[in-house]
Design a protein around this motif. Structure first.
Motif, PDB file in Angstrom:
ATOM      1  N   LEU A  31      44.867  67.591-165.467  1.00  0.00           N
ATOM      2  CA  LEU A  31      44.089  66.654-164.041  1.00  0.00           C
ATOM      3  C   LEU A  31      45.270  65.420-164.200  1.00  0.00           C
ATOM      4  O   LEU A  31      45.518  65.302-162.653  1.00  0.00           O
ATOM      5  CB  LEU A  31      42.625  65.616-163.920  1.00  0.00           C
ATOM      6  N   LYS A  42      43.615  59.710-160.503  1.00  0.00           N
ATOM      7  CA  LYS A  42      42.371  60.678-161.241  1.00  0.00           C
ATOM      8  C   LYS A  42      41.380  61.024-160.264  1.00  0.00           C
ATOM      9  O   LYS A  42      41.124  61.562-159.750  1.00  0.00           O
ATOM     10  CB  LYS A  42      42.243  60.714-162.292  1.00  0.00           C
ATOM     11  N   LEU A  46      40.517  63.588-157.590  1.00  0.00           N
ATOM     12  CA  LEU A  46      38.708  63.739-157.975  1.00  0.00           C
ATOM     13  C   LEU A  46      38.289  63.696-156.396  1.00  0.00           C
ATOM     14  O   LEU A  46      37.145  64.272-155.977  1.00  0.00           O
ATOM     15  CB  LEU A  46      38.465  63.683-158.468  1.00  0.00           C
ATOM     16  N   TYR A  49      39.354  66.715-154.251  1.00  0.00           N
ATOM     17  CA  TYR A  49      38.759  67.935-155.147  1.00  0.00           C
ATOM     18  C   TYR A  49      37.899  67.841-155.976  1.00  0.00           C
ATOM     19  O   TYR A  49      38.368  66.787-156.893  1.00  0.00           O
ATOM     20  CB  TYR A  49      40.278  68.980-155.005  1.00  0.00           C
ATOM     21  N   PRO A  50      36.610  68.282-156.613  1.00  0.00           N
ATOM     22  CA  PRO A  50      35.943  67.679-157.181  1.00  0.00           C
ATOM     23  C   PRO A  50      36.069  67.617-158.722  1.00  0.00           C
ATOM     24  O   PRO A  50      35.452  67.214-159.238  1.00  0.00           O
ATOM     25  CB  PRO A  50      34.741  67.722-157.011  1.00  0.00           C
ATOM     26  N   SER A  51      37.158  68.723-158.957  1.00  0.00           N
ATOM     27  CA  SER A  51      37.233  69.340-160.433  1.00  0.00           C
ATOM     28  C   SER A  51      39.085  69.967-160.268  1.00  0.00           C
ATOM     29  O   SER A  51      39.097  70.454-159.522  1.00  0.00           O
ATOM     30  CB  SER A  51      36.605  70.164-160.630  1.00  0.00           C
ATOM     31  N   LYS A  52      39.296  69.866-161.339  1.00  0.00           N
ATOM     32  CA  LYS A  52      40.961  70.879-161.633  1.00  0.00           C
ATOM     33  C   LYS A  52      40.809  71.948-160.584  1.00  0.00           C
ATOM     34  O   LYS A  52      40.835  72.879-160.112  1.00  0.00           O
ATOM     35  CB  LYS A  52      41.331  70.675-163.104  1.00  0.00           C
TER      36      LYS A  52
END
Length: 186
Positions: A31, A42, A46, A49-52
């Motif tokens: 990330l 980071k 996030l 986009y809420p996650s990788k």
């Protein structure tokens, strides 16, 4: 205006993320590396986009949507050299504009991993499962397209490289080039 700017930012994030995923694979891409590549913290990444996992899915979807757009533009063309050339032109334009996206799209060509993109590429070039020669030629053409478009992108010379990239890839498919056709007539 704000929506267009947001879309441009999202596409830039997806393109840069796609390049890292293509180069290192999902597991090996952190990330932090993704955030650094897109110039965000980071937390900032996030926010988009809420996650990788979500970013990876969005990048894959972005690549699949672009491939589908290319397919839709050539679907009415009969199979053969003219269609192949048009596919190569459209993919080259995409590669010169979004190199990361094309690297992710072509990853199935260069790695043993199976993705749904390889089915789309097979449809674009009408590769029959038993046609090893066509598969090898398409793989060579796409490899050349990826390498040459990256070189053009990094050299900042997309315009003069574009026709040469298309011609090189067209030749890799086994078609007589425009230059070859005119030499034969001399």
């Amino acid at each position: 205006m704000a929506r267009a700017l947001r879309q441009h930012v999202d596409e830039e994030i997806l393109d840069r993320a796609a390049a890292l995923f293509a180069q290192h694979g999902f597991e090996q891409t952190s990330l932090k590396a993704l955030a650094d590549a897109v110039g965000l913290s980071k937390a900032g990444l996030l926010h988009h986009y809420p996650s990788k996992e979500a970013l990876h899915a969005a990048a894959q979807n972005f690549a699949a949507v672009r491939c589908k757009q290319v397919f839709d533009q050539v679907a009415s063309l009969p199979l053969g050299p003219a269609r192949d050339r048009r596919v190569l032109e459209l993919l080259t334009d995409t590669a010169l504009d979004r190199p990361g996206l094309v690297a992710l799209l072509f990853r199935p060509v260069t790695t043993p991993e199976a993705h749904h993109h390889d089915e789309l590429l097979s449809e674009l070039f009408a590769i029959a499962p038993s046609d090893a020669e066509r598969l090898i030629r398409v793989t060579g053409a796409l490899g050349a397209l990826a390498v040459l478009s990256l070189a053009a992108h990094y050299r900042g010379d997309k315009t003069s490289w574009r026709p040469r990239i298309v011609e090189t890839c067209f030749n890799a498919l086994g078609h007589a080039s425009y230059v070859d056709e005119h030499r034969r007539g001399d």
